[in-house]
Scaffold this active site. Structure first.
Site, PDB file in Angstrom:
ATOM      1  N   CYS A  64       0.824  -1.205   0.000  1.00  0.00           N
ATOM      2  CA  CYS A  64       0.000   0.000   0.000  1.00  0.00           C
ATOM      3  C   CYS A  64       0.859   1.257   0.000  1.00  0.00           C
ATOM      4  CB  CYS A  64      -0.929  -0.005   1.212  1.00  0.00           C
ATOM      5  SG  CYS A  64      -0.060   0.152   2.788  1.00  0.00           S
ATOM      6  N   ALA A  67       2.984   1.664   3.068  1.00  0.00           N
ATOM      7  CA  ALA A  67       4.155   0.787   3.068  1.00  0.00           C
ATOM      8  C   ALA A  67       5.294   1.398   2.260  1.00  0.00           C
ATOM      9  CB  ALA A  67       3.785  -0.581   2.492  1.00  0.00           C
ATOM     10  N   ARG A  98      11.992  -5.584   5.584  1.00  0.00           N
ATOM     11  CA  ARG A  98      12.849  -5.621   4.407  1.00  0.00           C
ATOM     12  C   ARG A  98      14.316  -5.878   4.768  1.00  0.00           C
ATOM     13  NH1 ARG A  98      11.774  -3.017  -0.440  1.00  0.00           N
ATOM     14  NH2 ARG A  98      13.506  -1.582  -0.225  1.00  0.00           N
ATOM     15  N   HIS A 196       6.183   6.220  -2.225  1.00  0.00           N
ATOM     16  CA  HIS A 196       7.541   6.682  -2.533  1.00  0.00           C
ATOM     17  C   HIS A 196       7.517   8.160  -2.906  1.00  0.00           C
ATOM     18  CE1 HIS A 196       8.140   2.293  -4.083  1.00  0.00           C
ATOM     19  NE2 HIS A 196       8.204   2.355  -2.764  1.00  0.00           N
TER      20      HIS A 196
END
Length: 543
Positions: A64, A67, A98, A196
């Site tokens: 999403c 995230a 991650r 991002h």
């Protein structure tokens, strides 16, 4: 496990496979998915549909917006407290999954081992959660005394209307540190890609340019789109240090907000993951005059190529000589391992469906071992990631893209680097390329099947058709794929392996491929549903 197919004479045309996949969809769904599946032909300028919302009901690999903002871009930064304003599950989901590593100096702050959340409850949804957020910020400041705090909105926050930006301004005035928020509710964009972009905007507005720093080396650079998964950044940093290159800041592997603040003083930005970080690279060039180039430190040959391009930019003979010395020394180690591993894995088949630029970059590593990539795609790419940046002017701006703030960036007269603009102009006359990315599709084989936002049904059909030896994706797909008798390598978290970047990373990856592919164990695995009744459904009502 089915017998493998022989593709030594080229890849077969998968057009029939594509049609077979599409037959299972309702007409309108099939029409949409057809545009996201391209039978590759590098000699033609092909268009793929990307950066559109996943069709409801389809099992996607995507994450999403939250995230992408908190988990990907800010998560690897150690000297800032990242507070998730929302339910505890969101904060836990984005916490160290991650495997971003960091290496603080003695006495430096490192908040990455902590998961900070306001842990919103039902009463906060009904009556609002701003007071709880203020309390959380005060508590975090009292305990840790950080120099910066960021706030990340999750879905409930957007639905009830909590103003994290107003809270950030109020608490910044109260506590006297840098506090800023992100409107990154999970539903805000198509995928994590929107997160991002939102993160890039926030960092650029609230951090970049806050402090200056005197030059600490002859060649100062930033590395963007490298997240230090499994220690990748450490290996790249080692190479830079040996070459005499000063790495001011990495966005965001092994990173600090402090380094973001003076990253505008660099001489050059290098972009690895084009999708996640090109926004800051573009804005930094517009405001400060710092140019950027596309690089790839995944694969030994790609690493050597990127180092040489970096040395060519500075045009310093001493640097060029040092770069060649390092490349020659490192390639001896790389080739020694490659010669041992390649005969065991050459001719194997790989498929990659990963975010960022990894589905492209890792094809270079597989090529070095003679492993052929038969199908690949991204989770959250835009068309330019597939086709190259030249298509950007032709990309339609849709409602989801308009959801994201478009910053108005103006030239900083005090810090703008006219010398770098002149340098860029001179190098371009000599054929040096800046802010250029050709995309993944031009470098893939003819008849390779390129699929954007691949789903579970398509994954099953692709495995059945290509009979791959290895499948690269994420944790959500890992165990289903392995039940098909196909090993899956996570390229989001590296399955507790790595680093895989630069020369040392290439050696590690070669050895990992030997362990995964030069074994007969996968031939003993049979799909558990192969001998069981299958329930087949169909949809006859047009959507």
């Amino acid at each position: 496990m089915p017998n493998k197919k022989n593709y030594t004479n080229g890849l077969p045309d998968p057009s029939e496979l594509k049609e077979e996949i599409l037959k299972k969809y309702p007409r309108k769904v099939a029409k949409k998915r057809a545009k996201a599946m391209v039978v590759n032909d590098p000699s033609e300028g092909q268009e793929i549909m990307a950066n559109v919302r996943t069709i409801p009901g389809i099992i996607t690999q995507r994450g999403c917006t939250y995230a992408g903002c908190k988990g990907v871009v800010l998560g690897p930064t150690r000297d800032i407290i990242n507070i998730t304003h929302g339910p505890i599950g969101c904060g836990f989901y984005s916490w160290l999954t991650r495997r971003n590593q960091t290496k603080p100096a003695e006495g430096e702050d490192n908040y990455m081992p902590y998961a900070f959340s306001t842990d919103m409850q039902d009463e906060n949804i009904v009556f609002g959660g701003e007071q709880k957020l203020k309390t959380a910020i005060r508590e975090a400041f009292e305990i840790f005394k950080p120099s910066a705090i960021s706030i990340f909105s999750t879905c409930p926050v957007g639905l009830i209307g909590d103003d994290v930006h107003a809270v950030a301004r109020e608490m910044k005035a109260e506590l006297g540190i840098n506090i800023f928020g992100f409107s990154c509710e999970g539903y805000r964009g198509v995928s994590q890609s929107a997160g991002h972009h939102i993160a890039n905007n926030g960092i650029f507005k609230h951090v970049v340019g806050n402090t200056d720093r005197e030059r600490t080396g002859k060649f100062q650079v930033n590395l963007m789109g490298e997240y230090n998964i499994g220690g990748d950044a450490f290996e790249i940093e080692r190479i830079f240090e040996e070459c005499g290159i000063t790495l001011l800041s990495t966005y965001s592997g092994n990173s600090t907000v402090e380094s973001f603040a003076y990253s505008h003083t660099a001489d050059l930005n290098m972009v690895m993951c084009h999708r996640s970080i090109n926004y800051i690279a573009e804005m930094m060039e517009e405001k400060y005059g710092v140019p950027w180039i596309k690089v790839n430190f995944i694969g030994a040959e790609s690493t050597a190529k990127s180092l040489r391009k970096l040395a060519d930019y500075f045009g310093d003979d001493e640097l060029k000589a040092k770069v060649e010395e390092v490349i020659e020394r490192e390639m001896v180690k790389v080739k020694k391992v490659a010669e041992e591993v390649k005969p065991k894995v050459e001719g194997k088949l790989a498929m990659m469906f990963v975010g960022g630029s990894r589905a492209h970059h890792y094809q270079d590593l597989f090529n070095e071992l003679g492993i052929k990539t038969v199908s690949a795609g991204y989770e959250f790419a835009h068309r330019d990631d597939y086709e190259g940046r030249e298509v950007i002017p032709n990309i339609k701006i849709d409602a989801d893209t308009r959801n994201i703030e478009d910053l108005e960036v103006t030239k900083d007269e005090e810090h703008f680097r006219d010398d770098l603009v002149t340098k860029k102009t001179e190098l371009e006359k000599e054929g040096y390329t800046f802010k250029d990315y050709q995309g993944m599709m031009p470098e893939m084989s003819k008849n390779a099947l390129v699929v954007d936002d691949v789903n579970h049904w398509e994954t099953e059909k692709l495995i059945d058709f290509y009979k791959p030896d290895i499948f690269c994706a994420g944790i959500k797909e890992k165990y289903v794929v392995q039940k098909y008798g196909v090993p899956l390598k996570q390229l989001h978290s590296y399955d507790y392996g790595g680093p895989y970047a630069a020369f040392g990373g290439a050696v590690n990856f070669y050895k990992e491929m030997e362990r995964m592919l030069a074994t007969n164990i996968w031939k003993l695995v049979d799909t558990p549903w192969k001998h069981e009744p299958e329930i087949v459904g169909s949809i006859s009502i047009e959507a």
